[in-house]
Enzyme design. Structure first.
Site, PDB file in Angstrom:
ATOM      1  N   ASP B  33      25.977 122.173  63.907  1.00 39.89           N
ATOM      2  CA  ASP B  33      26.814 120.966  64.372  1.00 39.89           C
ATOM      3  C   ASP B  33      27.997 121.287  65.013  1.00 39.89           C
ATOM      4  OD1 ASP B  33      25.047 119.557  62.841  1.00 39.89           O
ATOM      5  OD2 ASP B  33      26.167 120.050  60.878  1.00 39.89           O
ATOM      6  N   HIS B  34      28.448 122.460  65.327  1.00 39.88           N
ATOM      7  CA  HIS B  34      29.711 122.960  65.773  1.00 39.88           C
ATOM      8  C   HIS B  34      29.422 124.024  66.894  1.00 39.88           C
ATOM      9  CE1 HIS B  34      33.825 124.211  66.783  1.00 39.88           C
ATOM     10  NE2 HIS B  34      34.273 123.118  66.144  1.00 39.88           N
TER      11      HIS B  34
END
Lengths: 133, 182
Positions: B33-34
């Site tokens: 997600d990052h």
């Protein structure tokens, strides 16, 4: 270290800009650390550490900010400092300006004693004592 | 989940300096997600990694008698990302320490040459210095039963056995150098 008052003020300003994230123009002589510059308790320790490094001095516990006198319940009655409490605070803080606080020694106003000027006075005294020794 | 963001403590000089490393892996859930399609290790977790490196240094300097709590981020700046496959190196130094608090300064590097058994003795090590990507300077409070704010547990919740194993492992690591640990 033979520093003029302006030089001391300049370095204190740098310390406060770094420690508190304020703009240099906010650091006036009469600015209070808590109210005007937003200092919190950990910031006072940060300021002490930075002053020690900047001026190559050793600041003992309670020397610049005598929190033990303020936290002693015997020194406060009905939210005001007792005469004894005020006397010991004054003698431990020759670097602070008590003229306003003395008239109304309300403990909620005690943070007003800690101004930029208080720090500059403290550092000057400290450096003078070190030079005289 | 245990919140440990360093993999190994590799150098230690009591009261002075500590070095730890962290390997960034694409298998780490958070990199999904990052960011989606561009996995980079979050700088906020590098602050945490530095806080753990510096925190164990500060704790040891006071004999692990107190909980050492991150009290202030004095400065945090980052110039580059850490990507999967990178090894992050945290170097922490104690600037000031007294009975209430400690101030540390720390540099963050990407190791340019992956660790090998002979890395310490490799003649070209000097020629490829690790790349500095960040600076993180911190302040810690020493919290003990006398000055703990209400609601904090009384036991030592920072230096848990799990966390201490990282520290204890220094001596058994083949290429680690360590100073006085008394």
């Amino acid at each position: 270290m033979g520093l003029s008052r302006d030089e001391v003020m300049g370095r204190v300003e740098e310390v406060l800009v770094d420690a508190l994230g304020v703009d240099p123009e906010e650091v006036t002589q009469s600015a209070t650390l808590t109210e005007d510059l937003g200092a919190e308790s950990i910031d006072f320790l940060d300021i002490v550490f930075r002053l020690e490094k900047t001026f190559e001095i050793k600041i003992s516990k309670g020397e610049l900010f005598p929190d033990d006198i303020l936290s002693n319940p015997d020194n406060v009655v009905d939210g005001k400092m007792t005469a004894e409490g005020l006397a010991s605070l004054k003698s431990s803080m020759p670097h602070a300006d008590f003229s306003e606080f003395e008239a109304n020694p309300d403990v909620s106003k005690v943070s007003d004693l800690f101004t930029v000027n208080t720090i500059v006075n403290y550092v000057e005294n400290k450096l003078n004592t070190a030079n005289a020794a | 989940m245990r919140w440990i963001w360093i993999d190994k403590f590799c150098e230690f000089e009591s009261g002075v300096r500590g070095v730890a490393v962290k390997n960034v892996s694409l298998a780490e859930e958070l990199l999904k997600d990052h960011f989606p399609g561009y996995p980079v290790f979050p700088p906020t977790l590098m602050i945490e990694g530095m806080a753990q490196t510096a925190g164990i240094l500060v704790g040891q300097a006071r004999g692990f008698r107190e909980n050492v709590i991150l009290a202030k981020i004095r400065n945090a700046s980052f110039d580059d990302y850490a990507h999967p496959g990178d090894q992050i190196r945290y170097e922490a130094n104690i600037d000031s320490i007294d009975e209430h608090a400690a101030a540390t300064s720390g540099e963050i590097f990407i190791v340019t040459q992956q660790a090998t058994p002979d890395r310490e003795t490799s003649p070209d090590r000097e020629a490829t210095p690790d790349r500095k990507i960040g600076q993180v300077d911190l302040m810690f409070s020493h919290v003990n039963e006398r000055n703990a704010p209400e609601g904090l547990p009384e036991h030592n919740f920072v230096f848990t056995p799990e966390f201490m194993r990282l520290f204890e492992a220094i001596g058994s690591s083949g290429n680690a150098s360590h100073g006085d640990r008394s």
